[in-house]
Design a protein around this motif. Structure first.
Motif, PDB file in Angstrom:
ATOM      1  N   UNK A  45       0.811  -1.288   0.192  1.00  0.00           N
ATOM      2  CA  UNK A  45       0.132   0.058   0.151  1.00  0.00           C
ATOM      3  C   UNK A  45       0.953   1.304   0.038  1.00  0.00           C
ATOM      4  N   UNK A  46       0.163   2.446  -0.596  1.00  0.00           N
ATOM      5  CA  UNK A  46       0.988   3.650  -0.205  1.00  0.00           C
ATOM      6  C   UNK A  46       1.239   3.883   1.261  1.00  0.00           C
ATOM      7  N   UNK A  47       2.573   4.640   1.448  1.00  0.00           N
ATOM      8  CA  UNK A  47       2.998   4.690   2.798  1.00  0.00           C
ATOM      9  C   UNK A  47       3.647   6.347   2.842  1.00  0.00           C
ATOM     10  N   UNK A  48       3.600   6.707   3.934  1.00  0.00           N
ATOM     11  CA  UNK A  48       4.402   8.294   4.265  1.00  0.00           C
ATOM     12  C   UNK A  48       5.372   7.789   5.621  1.00  0.00           C
ATOM     13  N   UNK A  49       6.590   7.192   5.080  1.00  0.00           N
ATOM     14  CA  UNK A  49       7.461   7.079   6.583  1.00  0.00           C
ATOM     15  C   UNK A  49       8.147   8.395   6.996  1.00  0.00           C
ATOM     16  N   UNK A  50       8.511   8.192   8.216  1.00  0.00           N
ATOM     17  CA  UNK A  50       9.156   8.972   8.828  1.00  0.00           C
ATOM     18  C   UNK A  50      10.735   8.842   8.781  1.00  0.00           C
ATOM     19  N   UNK A  51      11.196   8.171   7.573  1.00  0.00           N
ATOM     20  CA  UNK A  51      12.673   7.870   7.557  1.00  0.00           C
ATOM     21  C   UNK A  51      13.016   8.055   6.218  1.00  0.00           C
ATOM     22  N   UNK A  52      14.224   8.345   5.711  1.00  0.00           N
ATOM     23  CA  UNK A  52      14.571   8.320   4.240  1.00  0.00           C
ATOM     24  C   UNK A  52      14.888   7.052   3.921  1.00  0.00           C
ATOM     25  N   UNK A  53      14.530   6.504   2.770  1.00  0.00           N
ATOM     26  CA  UNK A  53      14.901   5.178   2.229  1.00  0.00           C
ATOM     27  C   UNK A  53      15.619   5.103   1.232  1.00  0.00           C
ATOM     28  N   UNK A  54      16.732   4.432   1.069  1.00  0.00           N
ATOM     29  CA  UNK A  54      17.631   4.144  -0.085  1.00  0.00           C
ATOM     30  C   UNK A  54      17.328   3.153  -0.742  1.00  0.00           C
ATOM     31  N   UNK A  55      17.225   2.584  -1.915  1.00  0.00           N
ATOM     32  CA  UNK A  55      17.175   1.368  -2.744  1.00  0.00           C
ATOM     33  C   UNK A  55      18.058   1.373  -3.795  1.00  0.00           C
ATOM     34  N   UNK A  56      19.049   0.227  -3.884  1.00  0.00           N
ATOM     35  CA  UNK A  56      19.806  -0.358  -4.978  1.00  0.00           C
ATOM     36  C   UNK A  56      19.481  -1.337  -5.519  1.00  0.00           C
TER      37      UNK A  56
ATOM     38  N   UNK B 220      14.486   8.225  -1.405  1.00  0.00           N
ATOM     39  CA  UNK B 220      13.097   8.642  -1.229  1.00  0.00           C
ATOM     40  C   UNK B 220      13.063   9.522  -0.096  1.00  0.00           C
ATOM     41  N   UNK B 221      13.070  10.598   0.019  1.00  0.00           N
ATOM     42  CA  UNK B 221      13.112  11.426   1.340  1.00  0.00           C
ATOM     43  C   UNK B 221      11.870  10.931   2.409  1.00  0.00           C
ATOM     44  N   UNK B 222      12.162  11.401   3.836  1.00  0.00           N
ATOM     45  CA  UNK B 222      11.264  11.070   4.715  1.00  0.00           C
ATOM     46  C   UNK B 222      10.071  11.886   4.573  1.00  0.00           C
ATOM     47  N   UNK B 223       8.783  11.282   5.164  1.00  0.00           N
ATOM     48  CA  UNK B 223       7.717  12.028   4.805  1.00  0.00           C
ATOM     49  C   UNK B 223       7.088  12.449   3.509  1.00  0.00           C
ATOM     50  N   UNK B 224       7.543  11.514   2.620  1.00  0.00           N
ATOM     51  CA  UNK B 224       7.144  11.481   1.035  1.00  0.00           C
ATOM     52  C   UNK B 224       6.005  10.265   0.918  1.00  0.00           C
TER      53      UNK B 224
ATOM     54  N   UNK C 181      14.369   1.322   9.660  1.00  0.00           N
ATOM     55  CA  UNK C 181      12.965   1.018   9.556  1.00  0.00           C
ATOM     56  C   UNK C 181      12.257   0.936  10.968  1.00  0.00           C
ATOM     57  N   UNK C 182      11.130   1.276  10.798  1.00  0.00           N
ATOM     58  CA  UNK C 182      10.371   1.080  12.207  1.00  0.00           C
ATOM     59  C   UNK C 182       8.820   0.832  11.585  1.00  0.00           C
ATOM     60  N   UNK C 183       8.151  -0.316  11.951  1.00  0.00           N
ATOM     61  CA  UNK C 183       6.924  -0.271  11.661  1.00  0.00           C
ATOM     62  C   UNK C 183       5.824   0.642  12.040  1.00  0.00           C
ATOM     63  N   UNK C 184       6.066   1.114  13.133  1.00  0.00           N
ATOM     64  CA  UNK C 184       5.385   2.273  13.993  1.00  0.00           C
ATOM     65  C   UNK C 184       5.549   3.289  13.112  1.00  0.00           C
ATOM     66  N   UNK C 185       6.507   3.853  12.071  1.00  0.00           N
ATOM     67  CA  UNK C 185       6.922   5.172  11.649  1.00  0.00           C
ATOM     68  C   UNK C 185       6.959   4.960  10.006  1.00  0.00           C
ATOM     69  N   UNK C 186       6.238   3.798   9.507  1.00  0.00           N
ATOM     70  CA  UNK C 186       6.153   3.901   8.224  1.00  0.00           C
ATOM     71  C   UNK C 186       4.809   4.185   7.546  1.00  0.00           C
ATOM     72  N   UNK C 187       3.707   4.525   8.233  1.00  0.00           N
ATOM     73  CA  UNK C 187       2.442   4.933   8.193  1.00  0.00           C
ATOM     74  C   UNK C 187       1.853   4.245   6.690  1.00  0.00           C
ATOM     75  N   UNK C 188       1.556   2.864   6.661  1.00  0.00           N
ATOM     76  CA  UNK C 188       0.926   2.466   5.495  1.00  0.00           C
ATOM     77  C   UNK C 188      -0.268   2.586   5.608  1.00  0.00           C
TER      78      UNK C 188
END
Length: 121
Positions: free
Chosen positions: A49-60, A85-89, A111-118
């Motif tokens: 699902x869409x999410x708006x996490x409270x952390x930056x995420x880098x993917x390679x 992907x910048x946090x709060x995006x 990563x923290x499930x309580x801060x991913x906001x799915x």
């Protein structure tokens, strides 16, 4: 005292969607709140699902392709490419393609499930 931490036994996150998540460093594996590093394999047809996490995420991307919907823009990454992907995006991750996608994800802070906001489906 050792100046390093060798990880031979990553935490395998239980999933119900066929995705493999092996967290090598982070909250679940090494109790590190500052960064998480995970090896992932998203099967064909996988999506979250869409999410708006409270952390930056880098993917390679190691192999295959992965689709990102960032705000309203759709981006497809292939092997050898990376994205931050910048946090709060608001973002959605998926693999609508015919082959599995193998990649590394790094989150700061971890990563923290309580801060991913799915979002609900």
């Amino acid at each position: 005292m050792k100046k390093y931490t060798l990880q031979n036994n990553p935490f395998v996150v239980p999933t119900t969607d066929g995705k493999l998540i092996e967290e090598h460093h982070g909250l679940a594996s090494t109790n590190n709140p500052n960064v998480s590093i995970a090896h992932m394999i998203a099967p064909p047809g996988w999506s979250e699902p869409f999410q708006t996490p409270e952390f930056d995420e880098y993917t390679y991307i190691i192999s295959g392709k992965k689709q990102f919907i960032v705000e309203e823009e759709t981006i497809v990454l292939e092997a050898g490419q990376s994205i931050k992907i910048e946090k709060n995006t608001r973002v959605q991750y998926s693999n609508p393609f015919e082959k599995a996608c193998e990649y590394i994800a790094i989150c700061t802070p971890a990563f923290d499930f309580t801060k991913v906001h799915r979002e609900e489906d």
